[in-house]
Write a protein that holds these residues in place. Structure first.
Motif, short mmCIF file in Angstrom:
data_model
loop_
_atom_site.label_atom_id
_atom_site.label_comp_id
_atom_site.label_asym_id
_atom_site.label_seq_id
_atom_site.Cartn_x
_atom_site.Cartn_y
_atom_site.Cartn_z
N GLY A 69 1.02 -1.00 -0.01
CA GLY A 69 -0.18 0.18 0.15
C GLY A 69 0.93 1.12 0.10
N GLU A 70 2.06 1.14 0.86
CA GLU A 70 2.78 2.49 0.88
C GLU A 70 3.65 2.01 -0.38
N ARG A 72 2.59 1.57 -3.14
CA ARG A 72 0.98 2.03 -4.43
C ARG A 72 1.22 3.25 -4.41
N ARG A 73 0.93 4.30 -3.00
CA ARG A 73 0.92 5.69 -2.76
C ARG A 73 2.02 6.54 -3.60
N ALA A 77 2.20 9.43 -6.46
CA ALA A 77 2.77 10.57 -6.28
C ALA A 77 4.15 10.75 -6.97
#
Length: 79
Positions: A69-70, A72-73, A77
Motif C-alpha cells: 500500500g505504501e 502504491r501510494r 505520487a
C-alpha cells in the motif's frame, strides 16, 4: 544422481520516490526496487519464495522494506 539446486535473486528498478532516509536523514530521492527470491532446480526458477518492495538510499545504501500500500501510494505520487 546429481541434483543441482539453489536460490535466485532478481531486482527490478521501479523508479525514484521522494522519501527521507531513516538512517542518515538524507532528504533526496530514493530508488524503489522490487526484489524477488526464487528456488531454482538445475538453474531453472521453479518456486517463488519471497517478493519485497524496497526503497534504497543512494547516499548511505540503507534499504527500507515497504508495504504494498505504501509503495502504491509513493508510485502514484511519483507519476
Amino acid at each position: 544422481m546429481l541434483v543441482i539446486f539453489g536460490l535466485s535473486r532478481k531486482e527490478r528498478p521501479l523508479g525514484l520516490v521522494a522519501l527521507g532516509c531513516t538512517a542518515c536523514g538524507h532528504p533526496g530521492p530514493q530508488s524503489l526496487v522490487h526484489r524477488r527470491t526464487r528456488f531454482t532446480l538445475f538453474f531453472v526458477p521453479v518456486l517463488p519464495l519471497r517478493s519485497r518492495l524496497e526503497a534504497r538510499c543512494p547516499h548511505c545504501g540503507t534499504t527500507r522494506t515497504l508495504s504494498s500500500g505504501e509503495a502504491r501510494r509513493l508510485g502514484a505520487a511519483a507519476a
